[in-house]
Write a protein that holds these residues in place. Sequence first.
Motif, PDB file in Angstrom:
ATOM      1  N   ASN A 148      25.920  -0.620  19.603  1.00  0.00           N
ATOM      2  CA  ASN A 148      25.801  -2.212  19.650  1.00  0.00           C
ATOM      3  C   ASN A 148      24.216  -2.292  20.219  1.00  0.00           C
ATOM      4  O   ASN A 148      23.762  -3.213  20.082  1.00  0.00           O
ATOM      5  CB  ASN A 148      26.920  -2.694  20.493  1.00  0.00           C
ATOM      6  CG  ASN A 148      28.145  -3.008  19.547  1.00  0.00           C
ATOM      7  OD1 ASN A 148      28.290  -3.804  18.847  1.00  0.00           O
ATOM      8  ND2 ASN A 148      28.935  -2.363  19.873  1.00  0.00           N
ATOM      9  N   LEU A 149      24.049  -1.510  21.301  1.00  0.00           N
ATOM     10  CA  LEU A 149      22.495  -1.662  21.814  1.00  0.00           C
ATOM     11  C   LEU A 149      21.577  -1.423  20.720  1.00  0.00           C
ATOM     12  O   LEU A 149      20.747  -2.344  20.693  1.00  0.00           O
ATOM     13  CB  LEU A 149      22.307  -0.655  22.819  1.00  0.00           C
ATOM     14  CG  LEU A 149      22.672  -1.225  24.344  1.00  0.00           C
ATOM     15  CD1 LEU A 149      22.271  -0.042  25.146  1.00  0.00           C
ATOM     16  CD2 LEU A 149      22.025  -2.500  24.538  1.00  0.00           C
ATOM     17  N   ALA A 150      21.916  -0.549  19.991  1.00  0.00           N
ATOM     18  CA  ALA A 150      20.801  -0.249  19.049  1.00  0.00           C
ATOM     19  C   ALA A 150      20.615  -1.476  17.868  1.00  0.00           C
ATOM     20  O   ALA A 150      19.751  -2.100  17.536  1.00  0.00           O
ATOM     21  CB  ALA A 150      21.329   0.774  17.948  1.00  0.00           C
ATOM     22  N   VAL A 151      22.023  -2.022  17.406  1.00  0.00           N
ATOM     23  CA  VAL A 151      21.891  -3.297  16.580  1.00  0.00           C
ATOM     24  C   VAL A 151      21.221  -4.485  17.295  1.00  0.00           C
ATOM     25  O   VAL A 151      20.491  -5.312  16.817  1.00  0.00           O
ATOM     26  CB  VAL A 151      23.317  -3.686  16.219  1.00  0.00           C
ATOM     27  CG1 VAL A 151      23.392  -4.710  15.407  1.00  0.00           C
ATOM     28  CG2 VAL A 151      24.045  -2.279  15.260  1.00  0.00           C
ATOM     29  N   ALA A 152      21.576  -4.573  18.654  1.00  0.00           N
ATOM     30  CA  ALA A 152      21.060  -5.793  19.337  1.00  0.00           C
ATOM     31  C   ALA A 152      19.338  -5.450  19.244  1.00  0.00           C
ATOM     32  O   ALA A 152      18.947  -6.669  19.428  1.00  0.00           O
ATOM     33  CB  ALA A 152      21.658  -5.865  20.810  1.00  0.00           C
ATOM     34  N   LEU A 153      18.904  -4.262  19.683  1.00  0.00           N
ATOM     35  CA  LEU A 153      17.612  -4.315  19.786  1.00  0.00           C
ATOM     36  C   LEU A 153      16.974  -4.667  18.390  1.00  0.00           C
ATOM     37  O   LEU A 153      15.899  -5.277  18.571  1.00  0.00           O
ATOM     38  CB  LEU A 153      17.244  -2.904  20.227  1.00  0.00           C
ATOM     39  CG  LEU A 153      17.471  -2.604  21.644  1.00  0.00           C
ATOM     40  CD1 LEU A 153      17.226  -1.168  21.899  1.00  0.00           C
ATOM     41  CD2 LEU A 153      16.376  -3.331  22.545  1.00  0.00           C
ATOM     42  N   ALA A 154      17.579  -4.100  17.549  1.00  0.00           N
ATOM     43  CA  ALA A 154      16.956  -4.555  16.084  1.00  0.00           C
ATOM     44  C   ALA A 154      17.089  -5.943  15.834  1.00  0.00           C
ATOM     45  O   ALA A 154      16.174  -6.670  15.344  1.00  0.00           O
ATOM     46  CB  ALA A 154      18.065  -3.672  14.864  1.00  0.00           C
ATOM     47  N   ARG A 155      18.218  -6.588  16.235  1.00  0.00           N
ATOM     48  CA  ARG A 155      18.195  -8.083  15.994  1.00  0.00           C
ATOM     49  C   ARG A 155      17.263  -8.698  17.034  1.00  0.00           C
ATOM     50  O   ARG A 155      16.811  -9.893  16.789  1.00  0.00           O
ATOM     51  CB  ARG A 155      19.621  -8.424  16.660  1.00  0.00           C
ATOM     52  CG  ARG A 155      20.468  -8.485  15.654  1.00  0.00           C
ATOM     53  CD  ARG A 155      21.947  -9.161  15.978  1.00  0.00           C
ATOM     54  NE  ARG A 155      21.969 -10.666  15.569  1.00  0.00           N
ATOM     55  CZ  ARG A 155      22.615 -11.010  14.705  1.00  0.00           C
ATOM     56  NH1 ARG A 155      23.195 -10.347  13.779  1.00  0.00           N
ATOM     57  NH2 ARG A 155      22.726 -12.268  14.384  1.00  0.00           N
TER      58      ARG A 155
END
Length: 369
Positions: free
Chosen positions: A134-141
């Motif tokens: 989820n951190l990965a997706v959040a950073l991408a967002r």
Amino acid sequence: MINEVAVREALRQVEDPELRKSIVDLNMVRQIRIDQGRVDVEVALTVQGCPLHQRIADDVRAAVLALPEVESVAVHLDSMSEAERREAFARAWGRPPAASAESEPALLSPESPTAIVAVASGKGGVGKSTVTANLAVALARLGSRVGLMDLDIYGFSQGRMFGQREKPRLTADQRIAPWHAYGVDLVSMSMFVPEDQAIIWRGPMLGKAMQQFFADVAWPALDFLLIDLPPGTGDVALDIAQRVRRAQLVLVTTPQAVSTHVARRAAEVAQRAEQPILGVIENMSWVTCPHGDRLPVFGQGGGQALAEALGVPLLGQVPLEPAVRQGGDEGRPIVDAAPDSEAAQAFLHIATQLRTAVWAQASEASTRP
Ligand SMILES: Nc1ncnc2c1ncn2[C@@H]1O[C@H](COP(=O)(O)OP(=O)(O)O)[C@@H](O)[C@H]1O
Ligand SMILES: [Mg+2]
């Protein structure tokens, strides 16, 4: 209701007049605070006293005011650190493609601009993989270019969490193309081994697998590479941590005292490996009841205590939410599936905190003699 994601989306149309790119993509939006109809936005300018600051402030105000339910907007202007500025300019003008070095993989070279963040935990089951995904997706967002390397070689789960099961594709130069899902480039052992198959790793094989993940994968230019480490503080975690010398660590813990104890052991290992610890994330902090009360099912205070013991920030707390588990099982992380949920907002908040911590480390390192 107004939320951070909507405000960020609205700000996407505001461009830095000099770099001619969205201030969101340039990571100029530092913080968004929402209090009922009032929105506070903190914007970091590329140069101090930027002559165009008034125009940026006006554009930000107009973009946010255009959202329904927004009554007032306050814009706070700050200026970027050297490290942030370098990243912003690299983003605006593009970086030279990462060289495919024969000897040392480009990602591991000291000159690499990619921040490597390894996510560790004292024991299994605290949600380390869920948090990493989820951190990965959040950073991408938030506009960063993100890679995720699943090096939890016994319990790899990132393929499933991202809903990926295709056989890996080879690029023209015979390297492995990462999976790409929810804005994240992903490599996991499950590209090569079925998830239910037990593997026994011996030192040399582990070294070879890691080497492949770094050197034989066609990673695109990345701002962040997150690594899902094996749980615990045993040989495997330590071996990996030491092979990736440039890695900085993030520790995941639950609020329980016992789990804090093990996470502290992980931190001791990291300190021996001389790797900086960026901060602590507390997962499964509470369950929010229908009337808004927070029920601390697994106790309280573990994350804060560990952060204090280590002298690092508590980057945030993530509530226990059935949709988080569901997102993991269905291959769609909650940050993508339900970005307005309490847990997703927590992950987005932690991602901004993490980014700030990485930049702080980078500027500290660049001023070190
Ligand atoms: N905040 C959360 N809310 C609900 N379920 C969670 C949360 N964090 C993790 N889980 C669930 O807990 C289980 C263990 O999480 P996982 O990420 O696999 O842990 P680890 O990688 O530390 O072993 C998974 O079923 C996951 O979906
Ligand atoms: Mg895991």
